[in-house]
Design a protein around this motif. Structure first.
Motif, PDB file in Angstrom:
ATOM      1  N   LEU A 536       0.817  -1.207   0.000  1.00 11.14           N
ATOM      2  CA  LEU A 536       0.000   0.000   0.000  1.00 11.14           C
ATOM      3  C   LEU A 536       0.854   1.262   0.000  1.00 11.14           C
ATOM      4  CD1 LEU A 536      -3.088  -0.573   2.339  1.00 11.14           C
ATOM      5  CD2 LEU A 536      -3.092   0.280   0.005  1.00 11.14           C
ATOM      6  N   VAL A 537       1.863   1.291   0.841  1.00 13.77           N
ATOM      7  CA  VAL A 537       2.739   2.470   0.888  1.00 13.77           C
ATOM      8  C   VAL A 537       3.409   2.674  -0.463  1.00 13.77           C
ATOM      9  CG1 VAL A 537       4.831   3.426   1.916  1.00 13.77           C
ATOM     10  CG2 VAL A 537       3.115   2.339   3.374  1.00 13.77           C
ATOM     11  N   PHE A 538       3.915   1.577  -1.027  1.00 13.87           N
ATOM     12  CA  PHE A 538       4.586   1.649  -2.328  1.00 13.87           C
ATOM     13  C   PHE A 538       3.628   2.177  -3.394  1.00 13.87           C
ATOM     14  CE2 PHE A 538       5.732  -0.142  -6.427  1.00 13.87           C
ATOM     15  CZ  PHE A 538       7.101   0.117  -6.507  1.00 13.87           C
ATOM     16  N   ARG A 543       1.453   6.465  -6.821  1.00 11.96           N
ATOM     17  CA  ARG A 543       0.299   7.161  -7.379  1.00 11.96           C
ATOM     18  C   ARG A 543       0.404   8.667  -7.175  1.00 11.96           C
ATOM     19  NH1 ARG A 543      -4.331   9.027  -5.106  1.00 11.96           N
ATOM     20  NH2 ARG A 543      -6.173   9.196  -6.434  1.00 11.96           N
ATOM     21  N   THR A 544       0.864   9.092  -5.995  1.00 15.00           N
ATOM     22  CA  THR A 544       1.026  10.522  -5.739  1.00 15.00           C
ATOM     23  C   THR A 544       2.006  11.148  -6.720  1.00 15.00           C
ATOM     24  OG1 THR A 544       0.543  10.228  -3.381  1.00 15.00           O
ATOM     25  CG2 THR A 544       1.743  12.223  -4.016  1.00 15.00           C
ATOM     26  N   PHE A 553      -0.926   6.627 -17.088  1.00 11.99           N
ATOM     27  CA  PHE A 553      -0.520   5.229 -17.047  1.00 11.99           C
ATOM     28  C   PHE A 553      -0.108   4.850 -15.619  1.00 11.99           C
ATOM     29  CE2 PHE A 553       1.776   1.405 -17.565  1.00 11.99           C
ATOM     30  CZ  PHE A 553       1.546   0.880 -18.822  1.00 11.99           C
ATOM     31  N   GLY A 554       0.730   5.679 -15.007  1.00  9.66           N
ATOM     32  CA  GLY A 554       1.168   5.406 -13.647  1.00  9.66           C
ATOM     33  C   GLY A 554       0.036   5.471 -12.644  1.00  9.66           C
ATOM     34  N   VAL A 555      -0.910   6.400 -12.831  1.00  9.83           N
ATOM     35  CA  VAL A 555      -2.044   6.515 -11.913  1.00  9.83           C
ATOM     36  C   VAL A 555      -2.899   5.249 -11.954  1.00  9.83           C
ATOM     37  CG1 VAL A 555      -4.222   7.722 -11.490  1.00  9.83           C
ATOM     38  CG2 VAL A 555      -2.138   9.026 -11.914  1.00  9.83           C
ATOM     39  N   VAL A 556      -3.185   4.744 -13.163  1.00 12.11           N
ATOM     40  CA  VAL A 556      -4.036   3.554 -13.291  1.00 12.11           C
ATOM     41  C   VAL A 556      -3.351   2.326 -12.697  1.00 12.11           C
ATOM     42  CG1 VAL A 556      -5.182   2.003 -14.917  1.00 12.11           C
ATOM     43  CG2 VAL A 556      -5.232   4.466 -15.315  1.00 12.11           C
ATOM     44  N   SER A 559      -2.969   2.641  -8.881  1.00 10.78           N
ATOM     45  CA  SER A 559      -4.281   2.589  -8.226  1.00 10.78           C
ATOM     46  C   SER A 559      -4.819   1.168  -8.189  1.00 10.78           C
ATOM     47  CB  SER A 559      -5.266   3.505  -8.953  1.00 10.78           C
ATOM     48  OG  SER A 559      -4.864   4.858  -8.868  1.00 10.78           O
ATOM     49  N   TYR A 560      -4.514   0.374  -9.225  1.00  8.41           N
ATOM     50  CA  TYR A 560      -4.956  -1.028  -9.235  1.00  8.41           C
ATOM     51  C   TYR A 560      -4.337  -1.782  -8.063  1.00  8.41           C
ATOM     52  CZ  TYR A 560      -5.355  -5.892 -10.855  1.00  8.41           C
ATOM     53  OH  TYR A 560      -5.610  -7.233 -10.944  1.00  8.41           O
ATOM     54  N   ILE A 561      -3.046  -1.583  -7.830  1.00 13.00           N
ATOM     55  CA  ILE A 561      -2.394  -2.233  -6.689  1.00 13.00           C
ATOM     56  C   ILE A 561      -2.967  -1.693  -5.381  1.00 13.00           C
ATOM     57  CG2 ILE A 561      -0.190  -2.628  -5.529  1.00 13.00           C
ATOM     58  CD1 ILE A 561       1.190  -2.155  -8.229  1.00 13.00           C
TER      59      ILE A 561
END
Length: 855
Positions: A536-538, A543-544, A553-556, A559-561
């Protein structure tokens, strides 16, 4: 849409506490108050309704005389009117004073209300804008007696989805829902008006039982009146400031300060028309909120043709230096990332999504023009990389893949373009076979790139069919770098070998052609290994950074993880917001759209356990042509379909769940099989699925779930003595939330099967565990295995049926004993429960914890 808010107000009023309801214009304040009034009037409460009107605030006594008080001739002063109203509030029965739009009530009416509030203990519900600077007279009314504060926040994606369905009679597709959310910034009034006017203007049409857009805009002339009403309170300076911002688009704050007076900027921010955020590239940036206001200015010809204003802005822009990019650091702290996520909820994901859209559109336009001027592989790769995350123009992408020249090109760029072409073939429905053919032809024509092409073929084949056996990748055992290492790590993740997957991508490699694949494998490997907090931290830190870099791409992917970690930990509210912020951006590029669909199903999972059928679930927006099994949890639709359409009998559920898990194992998607088996065991523990889960964990050497497996075994075998010992000595671990689900699922299963003794034992065990490990989080569980949902009255009766007779229930609810008997009979038939006590345990345990959802 506001059931929880209405219930909170009703609870406060019942205890004699007044409520101040605040929110932006159009946030639903009046709708909430009217719903409260309707509920109270049904129970015999006398509601005295005063409303402020913009056109009446300078007319003396205009608001208070709207009550129709019986005044004697010549007695119409402040205290005379206050005497009459106070006497009405003192009559027998319960009373409520409601003041809607307090900020628009005239001064004389405020004076009457202050006098009444001093003489009466009647609670008052008042509405006002959230940023309003109250006058002394208004504060004198509000700060009199006990008062609660209720903030109406902007709606999130799932709420917008449901509201559109209510307004138009059918749900909208994902892109339409995201666009309406983005344009409205979650404002309920704007959502309704945009949806209604777009359908009237034929900008929305029905496609496959869903509303979809016919053009790339929802702006139409029918919206003009709504926007004029929204902007009616602005001063001339603030109105011009908004027009300036509409011309600039999203702009840096230092630019705005050079072309807009500080007082005007401050006024816009106070009224909620200005949204400020940070990003790495430009520092603090600002945009109009809600974004549909910008469409209003851009669509008005008279407002567009203000050349002096445009010339002034252009002159300032030429003199403004570029801001330097800031370096950001992150700390490994779960409390911090969760607090950051919760704080982010107030920023408005719709405005952020609009900023992403603007940035991606600008980059796509610039890079396409550059490619048209020089159709090199480097320019093509730069453009196509945008489409991996941001919305894709399929025709433009296909043209780039087709017309790009590869002469004297960098091998990495050529490989990237070829792999993109192959994935585009899958995206456009040509199938994995066509994609493999493209890569194989490339390998034949370019022998020196044959190894990379082979790795890409392995990736596509494994992600869209089945994972090859170990011998297929034996050549990768030496931990190669580059493409081979990434594919190896991904396959190990599919096979549920998280340690091997993590090792395969360990270390940094800035030369990765697919820059986000390495952190994705690393983050999800942490989750699969049971290192939930680290995962979660990772993921949330990643995501931030991706949000600040405007990297969709990075947000999606992050966010999935993060969504999996939050859901596994029972943080449903945070998980729903996280996914809602992704949905607000609309359907992403063709590489991560499978993760987008997976999150739609994850978001619909809780609704799937409580509604049959889940017609308004946003999971319906996921592509239906997806296979039942997939490489990662949620990508295949089988698990969601199984839970959403659960059978009336637990034994049938066991059979279907075991069959699905075996299919997943046969395809080599062991991680998906493990997650499916674990979820199904917790929802409805049964021997067939539990045996499969134990075998998967044992074969892969995973021991982090040993406590859960021991408890589940005792539950399935009916060994209540062993279960009591295991729960007594249970040490909190990553599965604490899952144990609570398991015990509740077992209780409901025993009730359905009519095993009263086992149900009583499980109810006791569940209660003891809940006392030892109290949690404010809502439990995910089947409400029951039913084909027809219970009505509100049937639920009320069922909750009382465990400890009251029919006559007592009838007296309590004010209905006849025969009606109570009919309700109980219907509830028994619908739920499958075999006794009143079983019905009570089944329905009583389905209710959310007391206080859930109250902040």
């Amino acid at each position: 849409m506001f059931d929880s808010e209405v219930q909170r107000i009703l609870d406060f009023v019942a205890r004699g506490i007044g409520v101040r309801v605040v929110g932006a214009p159009g946030s639903g304040k009046t709708s909430v108050v009217r719903s409260v009034m309707s509920n109270l009037e049904k129970t015999g409460v006398a509601v005295h309704y005063v409303t402020g009107l913009r056109t009446h605030r300078t007319i003396p006594y205009a608001a208070i005389k709207g009550l129709g008080l019986d005044l004697r001739p010549g007695r119409s002063g402040v205290f005379d009117i206050a005497d009459v109203l106070t006497s009405q509030l003192a009559t027998n029965g319960k009373h409520l004073l409601v003041v809607d739009d307090l900020h628009l009530v005239d001064s004389e009416s405020l004076a009457v209300l202050e006098a009444v509030r001093r003489r009466s203990t009647c609670p008052m519900v008042a509405t006002a804008p959230e940023t309003w600077a109250f006058s002394k007279g208004q504060l004198a009314i509000l700060n009199n007696g006990r008062e609660a504060h209720l903030q109406l926040d902007p709606l999130h994606y799932e709420q917008v989805h449901m509201l559109i369905a209510q307004v138009l009679g059918a749900p909208a597709d994902a892109d339409t829902t995201a666009r309406i959310l983005t344009k409205s910034a979650g404002n309920p009034r704007l959502i309704v008006r945009i949806a209604e006017t777009a359908s009237l203007s034929n900008l929305l049409v029905m496609k496959d039982k869903q509303w979809g857009m016919t053009t790339n805009t929802l702006w139409n002339e029918h919206l003009r009146g709504t926007l004029e009403s929204l902007l009616a309170e602005l001063s001339a300076e603030e109105f011009t400031a908004l027009h300036t911002m509409a011309i600039l688009g999203t702009a840096r704050v230092d630019v705005l300060q050079k072309v807009i007076e500080p007082d005007a900027l401050e006024g816009l921010e106070r009224r909620g028309f200005l949204s400020v955020m940070d990003d790495h590239h430009n520092g603090s940036i600002a945009a109009i909120s809600p974004p549909v206001i910008a469409d209003y200015f851009r669509g008005n010809k008279n407002l567009r043709d203000r050349k002096l204003l445009r010339r002034k802005i252009a002159g300032v822009l030429e003199a403004v230096p570029r801001a330097e990019r800031e370096n950001q650091t992150t700390a490994d702290c779960l409390v911090r990332v969760l607090a950051t996520l919760r704080l982010e909820k107030g920023d408005g994901d719709a405005v952020t999504a609009r900023h992403f859209h603007d940035h991606s559109s600008d980059r796509e336009r610039i890079r396409f023009e550059r490619w048209e001027a020089n159709k090199s592989a480097a320019n093509a790769a730069a453009l196509l990389r945008i489409y991996w995350g941001a919305p894709v123009d399929v025709h433009r992408a296909a043209r780039v893949c087709r017309e790009t020249t590869t002469f004297d090109a960098d091998p990495k760029d050529v490989l990237f373009v070829t792999i993109t072409r192959a994935m585009l073939a899958v995206h456009t429905g040509q199938g994995p076979g066509a994609a493999v053919d493209i890569l194989q032809k490339f390998a034949d024509d370019n022998p020196h790139h044959a190894a990379e092409a082979a790795h890409a073929i392995t990736f596509l084949s494994a992600s869209h069919g089945r994972v090859p056996v170990d011998t297929f990748t034996s050549a990768l055992e030496s931990k190669p770098s580059g493409m081979g290492g990434l594919v190896h790590g991904l396959l190990e993740l599919y096979r549920f070998r998280p340690a091997a997957a993590y090792d395969a991508v360990d270390g940094q490699n800035d030369d990765d052609a697919f820059s986000h694949l390495r952190p994705f494998i690393r983050g999800f490997a942490l989750f699969a290994a049971g290192r939930i907090e680290e995962s979660l931290v990772f993921a949330l830190d990643w995501r931030t950074e991706a949000r600040k870099n405007l990297d969709q791409f990075g947000v999606v992917t992050s966010s999935y993880i993060g969504a999996h970690g939050l859901l596994y930990s029972g943080h449903f509210e945070e998980a729903e917001y996280l996914m809602s912020s992704v949905f607000a951006m609309g359907r992403p590029g063709f590489v991560v759209d499978a993760l987008y669909d997976a999150m739609l199903r994850l978001a619909g999972l809780r609704h799937a356990t409580t509604a049959t059928p889940p017609a308004l679930s946003i999971a319906a927006q996921a592509r239906t042509e997806a296979p039942d099994v997939g490489p990662l949890p949620g990508i295949g639709k089988g698990a969601y379909e199984l839970i959403a359409h659960n059978s009336a009998q637990p034994s049938t559920f066991d059979r279907k769940a075991a069959k699905l898990v075996r299919r997943q194992l046969k395809s080599g998607y062991v991680l998906e099989a493990m997650m499916t088996a674990l979820l199904c065991t917790c929802l409805c523990p049964g021997r067939p699925v539990l045996d499969l889960l134990q075998k998967i964990l044992r074969d892969n050497g995973v021991t982090v779930h040993d406590q859960l497996i021991g408890i589940a075994t005792a539950v399935v075998e009916g060994d209540h003595q062993l279960l009591g010992l295991l729960l007594k000595h249970y040490e909190p671990d990553i599965d604490t939330y899952q144990v609570g689900m398991l015990l509740r699922g077992a209780l409901k299963r025993h009730v359905i099967e009519g095993d009263t003794v086992a149900a009583d034992a499980m109810a006791q065990a569940s209660s003891m565990f809940a006392v030892r490990f109290p949690s404010a989080n809502e439990q995910l569980s089947f409400n029951s295995f039913r084909t027809t949902p219970l009505t509100e009255r049937e639920i009320e009766v069922a909750v009382l049926a465990g400890h009251r007779t029919n006559v007592e229930i009838a007296e309590h609810l004010g209905i006849s004993a025969r009606t109570v008997e009919n309700h109980i009979s219907n509830a028994l038939r619908k739920t499958g429960a075999t006794s009143r006590n079983g019905l009570f345990m089944l329905v009583g345990n389905s209710l959310p914890p007391r206080g859930a959802g109250i902040s």
